[in-house]
Design a protein around this motif. Structure first.
Motif, short mmCIF file in Angstrom:
data_model
loop_
_atom_site.label_atom_id
_atom_site.label_comp_id
_atom_site.label_asym_id
_atom_site.label_seq_id
_atom_site.Cartn_x
_atom_site.Cartn_y
_atom_site.Cartn_z
N THR A 134 -12.41 -17.09 23.59
CA THR A 134 -13.55 -17.82 23.01
C THR A 134 -14.61 -16.84 22.54
N GLY A 135 -15.09 -17.04 21.34
CA GLY A 135 -16.26 -16.33 20.84
C GLY A 135 -17.42 -17.30 20.78
N PHE A 136 -18.60 -16.85 21.19
CA PHE A 136 -19.76 -17.75 21.20
C PHE A 136 -21.00 -17.01 20.74
N GLN A 137 -21.94 -17.80 20.26
CA GLN A 137 -23.25 -17.28 19.85
C GLN A 137 -24.29 -18.33 20.17
N ARG A 138 -25.44 -17.88 20.68
CA ARG A 138 -26.52 -18.79 21.05
C ARG A 138 -27.85 -18.15 20.69
N ARG A 171 -43.07 -19.25 24.98
CA ARG A 171 -43.26 -17.89 24.48
C ARG A 171 -41.99 -17.12 24.19
N LEU A 172 -40.91 -17.43 24.87
CA LEU A 172 -39.74 -16.56 24.81
C LEU A 172 -38.71 -17.00 23.78
N THR A 173 -38.00 -16.02 23.26
CA THR A 173 -36.84 -16.26 22.40
C THR A 173 -35.69 -15.43 22.96
N GLY A 174 -34.50 -15.78 22.61
CA GLY A 174 -33.37 -15.01 23.12
C GLY A 174 -32.12 -15.24 22.30
N ARG A 175 -31.18 -14.32 22.50
CA ARG A 175 -29.88 -14.39 21.84
C ARG A 175 -28.81 -14.03 22.84
N ALA A 176 -27.70 -14.68 22.71
CA ALA A 176 -26.52 -14.31 23.50
C ALA A 176 -25.32 -14.47 22.60
N ARG A 177 -24.43 -13.51 22.66
CA ARG A 177 -23.17 -13.63 21.94
C ARG A 177 -22.12 -12.87 22.73
N GLY A 178 -20.91 -13.31 22.60
CA GLY A 178 -19.88 -12.62 23.36
C GLY A 178 -18.52 -13.22 23.15
N ILE A 179 -17.58 -12.65 23.87
CA ILE A 179 -16.19 -13.08 23.85
C ILE A 179 -15.75 -13.27 25.30
N GLU A 180 -15.04 -14.34 25.55
CA GLU A 180 -14.54 -14.64 26.88
C GLU A 180 -13.03 -14.82 26.78
#
Length: 186
Positions: A134-138, A171-180
């Motif tokens: 699985t590839g994901f991005q948030r 206030r916060l922002t964030g990113r996550a991406r990855g492969i599982e």
């Protein structure tokens, strides 16, 4: 479908100051609010492709905010035991009553927001085993933070306690991406 929820949050916050024996009440309140949601989903099959778009419409009475959060999921199946499920959407989280009220509460908070997408490859193997990648991005924004509330180490040594009255804000922002990768037996 529809849902209606009434929430009640009693909260007492105390702290022992300096060398005092008895704690001091910093805030004492009971907050309540209503949330309602109406949502729908449609599923369509076009040969080996299944698509299911949908969306909830949510209302949070304590902040008088209405949101919509569309999403879509889908899956493409092949005859060789290979499938490609995936999906994406906009997801929102209303602020809890405890961050809207009390000593460091902020009644003007907005819902946190995340845009999420994922795509998966699943290959069925003999003996009920499957390989899944699985590839994901948030992407997140308007995430809550009470700036200055956390304890921290000082450069010259020692620690500083966080402020007990630090107000919550978006206030916060964030990113996550990855492969599982997953090997499973069904």
């Amino acid at each position: 479908a529809a849902e209606l929820v009434r929430t009640r949050a009693p909260n007492t916050r105390q702290r022992t100051l300096d060398a005092a024996v008895t704690p001091v009440v910093l805030s004492d309140y009971t907050a309540s609010g209503r949330a309602s949601s109406v949502y729908g989903r449609i599923t369509a099959r076009l040969g080996r492709l299944r698509l299911a778009p949908g969306a909830p419409f949510d209302y949070w009475q304590p902040t008088d905010v209405t949101t919509k959060s569309p999403w879509v999921t889908g899956e493409l199946d092949s005859a060789a035991g290979l499938s490609l499920p995936g999906g994406g959407g906009i997801y929102r989280q209303f602020p809890a009553l405890t961050v809207l009220n009390g000593l460091n509460g902020n009644p003007t908070l907005q819902p946190e927001r995340a845009i999420h997408a994922d795509l998966t490859i699943v290959q069925a193997l003999p003996n009920a085993i499957a390989v899944q990648i699985t590839g994901f991005q948030r992407h997140e924004r308007d995430v809550l933070w009470a700036a200055g509330s956390e304890p921290r180490a000082l450069p010259e040594g020692g620690f500083v306690l966080g402020r007990g009255d630090a107000q919550w804000s978006n206030r916060l922002t964030g990113r996550a991406r990855g492969i599982e990768a997953l090997l499973r037996r069904d």
